[in-house]
Enzyme design. Structure first.
Site, PDB file in Angstrom:
ATOM      1  NE  ARG A  15      -1.097   2.511   2.853  1.00 44.62           N
ATOM      2  CZ  ARG A  15      -0.514   3.629   3.267  1.00 44.62           C
ATOM      3  NH1 ARG A  15      -0.446   4.695   2.480  1.00 44.62           N
ATOM      4  NH2 ARG A  15       0.050   3.712   4.468  1.00 44.62           N
ATOM      5  CG  ASP A  16       3.174   4.349   3.000  1.00 46.59           C
ATOM      6  OD1 ASP A  16       3.196   5.211   2.106  1.00 46.59           O
ATOM      7  OD2 ASP A  16       3.372   4.614   4.202  1.00 46.59           O
ATOM      8  CG  HIS A 207       3.783   4.674   9.212  1.00 46.98           C
ATOM      9  ND1 HIS A 207       3.057   3.741   8.506  1.00 46.98           N
ATOM     10  CD2 HIS A 207       4.145   5.612   8.287  1.00 46.98           C
ATOM     11  CE1 HIS A 207       2.976   4.083   7.229  1.00 46.98           C
ATOM     12  NE2 HIS A 207       3.633   5.224   7.073  1.00 46.98           N
ATOM     13  CG  HIS A 209       7.476   7.680   5.239  1.00 42.61           C
ATOM     14  ND1 HIS A 209       7.269   7.250   3.961  1.00 42.61           N
ATOM     15  CD2 HIS A 209       6.298   7.484   5.885  1.00 42.61           C
ATOM     16  CE1 HIS A 209       6.017   6.841   3.822  1.00 42.61           C
ATOM     17  NE2 HIS A 209       5.398   6.964   4.987  1.00 42.61           N
ATOM     18  CB  CYS A 240       3.056  10.479   1.322  1.00 43.15           C
ATOM     19  SG  CYS A 240       1.343  11.035   1.485  1.00 43.15           S
ATOM     20  CG  ASN A 249       6.707   3.206   4.914  1.00 41.08           C
ATOM     21  OD1 ASN A 249       6.118   3.189   3.847  1.00 41.08           O
ATOM     22  ND2 ASN A 249       6.179   3.695   6.015  1.00 41.08           N
TER      23      ASN A 249
HETATM   24  P1  HMG Z   1     -13.248  14.431  -1.696  1.00 46.98           P
HETATM   25  O1  HMG Z   1     -13.038  14.821  -3.111  1.00 46.98           O
HETATM   26  O2  HMG Z   1     -13.343  15.504  -0.690  1.00 46.98           O
HETATM   27  O3  HMG Z   1     -14.470  13.427  -1.512  1.00 46.98           O
HETATM   28  O4  HMG Z   1     -12.070  13.454  -1.299  1.00 46.98           O
HETATM   29  P2  HMG Z   1     -15.926  13.385  -1.996  1.00 46.98           P
HETATM   30  O5  HMG Z   1     -16.698  12.660  -0.954  1.00 46.98           O
HETATM   31  O6  HMG Z   1     -16.391  14.744  -2.396  1.00 46.98           O
HETATM   32  O7  HMG Z   1     -15.872  12.459  -3.310  1.00 46.98           O
HETATM   33  C1  HMG Z   1     -15.277  12.882  -4.508  1.00 46.98           C
HETATM   34  C2  HMG Z   1     -15.269  11.726  -5.495  1.00 46.98           C
HETATM   35  O8  HMG Z   1     -14.478  10.634  -4.985  1.00 46.98           O
HETATM   36  C3  HMG Z   1     -16.648  11.139  -5.736  1.00 46.98           C
HETATM   37  O9  HMG Z   1     -16.629  10.607  -7.053  1.00 46.98           O
HETATM   38  C4  HMG Z   1     -16.720   9.980  -4.775  1.00 46.98           C
HETATM   39  O10 HMG Z   1     -17.611   8.970  -5.168  1.00 46.98           O
HETATM   40  C5  HMG Z   1     -15.287   9.478  -4.828  1.00 46.98           C
HETATM   41  P3  HMG Z   1     -17.310  11.407  -8.282  1.00 46.98           P
HETATM   42  O11 HMG Z   1     -18.719  11.630  -7.853  1.00 46.98           O
HETATM   43  O12 HMG Z   1     -16.539  12.705  -8.415  1.00 46.98           O
HETATM   44  O13 HMG Z   1     -17.142  10.485  -9.438  1.00 46.98           O
HETATM   45  N1  HMG Z   1     -14.902   8.802  -3.583  1.00 46.98           N
HETATM   46  C6  HMG Z   1     -14.424   7.560  -3.516  1.00 46.98           C
HETATM   47  N2  HMG Z   1     -14.177   6.630  -4.448  1.00 46.98           N
HETATM   48  C7  HMG Z   1     -13.703   5.441  -4.015  1.00 46.98           C
HETATM   49  N3  HMG Z   1     -13.441   5.166  -2.723  1.00 46.98           N
HETATM   50  C8  HMG Z   1     -13.665   6.072  -1.771  1.00 46.98           C
HETATM   51  C9  HMG Z   1     -14.183   7.331  -2.160  1.00 46.98           C
HETATM   52  N4  HMG Z   1     -14.511   8.429  -1.454  1.00 46.98           N
HETATM   53  C10 HMG Z   1     -14.961   9.327  -2.338  1.00 46.98           C
HETATM   54  N5  HMG Z   1     -13.395   5.795  -0.498  1.00 46.98           N
HETATM   55  C11 HMG Z   1     -11.206  11.611  -0.049  1.00 46.98           C
HETATM   56  C12 HMG Z   1     -11.968  12.921   0.020  1.00 46.98           C
HETATM   57  C13 HMG Z   1     -10.849  11.242   1.361  1.00 46.98           C
HETATM   58  C14 HMG Z   1     -12.067  10.567  -0.694  1.00 46.98           C
HETATM   59  C15 HMG Z   1      -9.942  11.855  -0.912  1.00 46.98           C
HETATM   60  O14 HMG Z   1      -9.276  12.952  -0.402  1.00 46.98           O
HETATM   61  C16 HMG Z   1      -9.031  10.669  -0.915  1.00 46.98           C
HETATM   62  O15 HMG Z   1      -9.344   9.595  -1.436  1.00 46.98           O
HETATM   63  N6  HMG Z   1      -7.813  10.830  -0.345  1.00 46.98           N
HETATM   64  C17 HMG Z   1      -6.903   9.709  -0.261  1.00 46.98           C
HETATM   65  C18 HMG Z   1      -5.565  10.206   0.047  1.00 46.98           C
HETATM   66  C19 HMG Z   1      -4.624   9.037   0.165  1.00 46.98           C
HETATM   67  O16 HMG Z   1      -4.953   7.897  -0.084  1.00 46.98           O
HETATM   68  N7  HMG Z   1      -3.389   9.387   0.595  1.00 46.98           N
HETATM   69  C20 HMG Z   1      -2.376   8.416   0.763  1.00 46.98           C
HETATM   70  C21 HMG Z   1      -2.644   7.494   1.923  1.00 46.98           C
HETATM   71  S1  HMG Z   1      -2.328   8.229   3.508  1.00 46.98           S
HETATM   72  C22 HMG Z   1      -0.640   8.007   3.736  1.00 46.98           C
HETATM   73  O17 HMG Z   1       0.061   7.556   2.858  1.00 46.98           O
HETATM   74  C23 HMG Z   1      -0.098   8.337   5.085  1.00 46.98           C
HETATM   75  C24 HMG Z   1       0.227   7.083   5.924  1.00 46.98           C
HETATM   76  O18 HMG Z   1       1.128   6.225   5.241  1.00 46.98           O
HETATM   77  C25 HMG Z   1       0.863   7.536   7.249  1.00 46.98           C
HETATM   78  C26 HMG Z   1       2.033   8.504   7.016  1.00 46.98           C
HETATM   79  O19 HMG Z   1       3.073   8.074   6.517  1.00 46.98           O
HETATM   80  O20 HMG Z   1       1.825   9.674   7.320  1.00 46.98           O
HETATM   81  C27 HMG Z   1      -1.041   6.294   6.254  1.00 46.98           C
HETATM   82 MG    MG Z   2       3.256   6.401   5.214  1.00 42.64          MG
END
Ligand code: HMG
Ligand code: MG
Length: 311
Positions: A15-16, A207, A209, A240, A249
């Protein structure tokens, strides 16, 4: 040093590690990666994200990945779920654990999940309630616990505040995440100690990086204050999408080498992980970022060249 006998490693490479790859990694490769990691003995693998495919296109095939992996009883396959839509996908895919991911920095919360910290907690509430209702394990991840790419310094009190809110949501485990790898051992100990005033020490994880090369030191510093769960990514894959310049990571191979050298058990076969790191690095055309991986692969290649051909 009073170190634990056993450490749980959560392998986050699928995933990450892969989420930031620009070219789409074929689903077959993701499945093969997870299967190899399962064989290597991990008890927890972060396998996919159920996030918006517009935000993170690389994770769009999460349902296929989850459907095709060979699961081993005793291994938990976790997925990221930012909202109810993600949770529903996770349930349909049979995820063992869902991960709600917030941040200790307002700026990062906006960039990563398009809402404030308070709004994110409100979005997580139904996810947490539904996870409890269905008996699915719930993990909370707190980005930017040691610093933010947009805001800079992040006060320990801001991390503790999110830890408290994640505890109130019923998280079984909480990740203190150094998204951009800026933390140093003393600061990491301060954050871990403060977080443990709000949440059980044995259910807090690190966690890290490795952008600034501090991750192994930060793991050792965390071990010293009683942390016994760490995340790592095979071959040090990753970054990220919403933290420019952040590298992967800490490499799982390097963490295992250090822990096993300290006499700490993990239940994971280091050599198998090194082979998996070689597989995925070649499959996606990336340099293997694990120092231990590269060293062992070089040693094995030299040994096989030195072995005379069969007479
Ligand atoms: P948004 O645009 O504010 O959400 O995004 P929305 O509710 O307005 O939806 C917009 C569109 O996305 C819609 O589709 C929804 O259906 C769709 P449209 O009508 O435009 O066709 N949608 C989805 N589709 C599939 N699955 C879903 C989903 N939700 C909405 N779950 C949202 C808000 C949170 C969805 C968006 O910002 C997002 O997906 N962000 C993900 C960011 C991400 O994955 N970042 C990387 C992971 S975190 C990370 O790496 C950190 C970590 O490792 C720890 C660290 O190291 O810090 C964990
Ligand atoms: Mg991370």
């Amino acid at each position: 040093m009073n170190l634990p006998n056993y450490v749980k490693i959560v392998e986050v490479g699928p995933r990450d590690g892969l989420q930031n790859e620009k070219a789409m990694v074929p689903t077959d490769v993701k499945v093969a990666l997870i299967n190899q990691l399962t064989e290597a003995g991990f008890v927890n693998i972060e396998a996919a994200s159920f996030v918006s495919p517009k935000w993170v296109p690389q994770m769009a095939d999460g349902a296929d990945v989850m459907a095709r992996i060979q699961r081993r009883p005793g291994t938990l396959y976790s997925v990221l779920t930012p909202n109810m839509k993600g949770f529903e996908g996770a349930v349909a895919a049979g995820a063992d654990e869902v991960v709600i991911f917030g941040a200790a920095s307002e700026a990062f919360s906006q960039k990563n999940i398009n809402c404030s910290i308070a709004e994110s907690i409100a979005r997580f509430e139904p996810v947490a309630a539904a996870a409890k209702d269905k008996g699915i394990r719930l993990r909370g991840s707190i980005s930017c616990s040691l610093g933010c790419p947009y805001q800079g310094e992040v006060p320990v009190s801001a991390v503790v505040d999110v830890v408290r809110r994640m505890r109130e949501l019923g998280c079984d485990e909480i990740d203190i995440a150094d998204t951009i790898g800026v933390g140093t051992p003393g600061k990491v100990q301060d954050v871990m100690r403060a977080a443990s005033a709000e949440f059980a020490l044995d259910r807090l994880s690190g966690h890290f990086h490795d952008t600034y090369g501090q991750a192994l030191s930060n793991i050792l510093a965390s071990l010293e204050v009683g942390i016994s769960i760490f995340h790592a990514s095979v071959a040090g894959l990753g970054g990220c999408p919403y933290a420019k310049g952040a590298t992967g990571n800490v490499a799982t191979e390097d963490v295992l080498y250090m822990l096993h050298g300290l006499g700490i058990h993990t239940g994971i076969d280091l050599e198998a992980v090194v082979r998996t790191g070689d597989y995925i690095s070649q499959a996606i055309g990336r340099t293997n970022s694990s120092r231990v991986g590269r060293a062992l692969l070089t040693k094995w290649a030299a040994a096989s060249e030195a072995t005379p051909a069969c007479a």
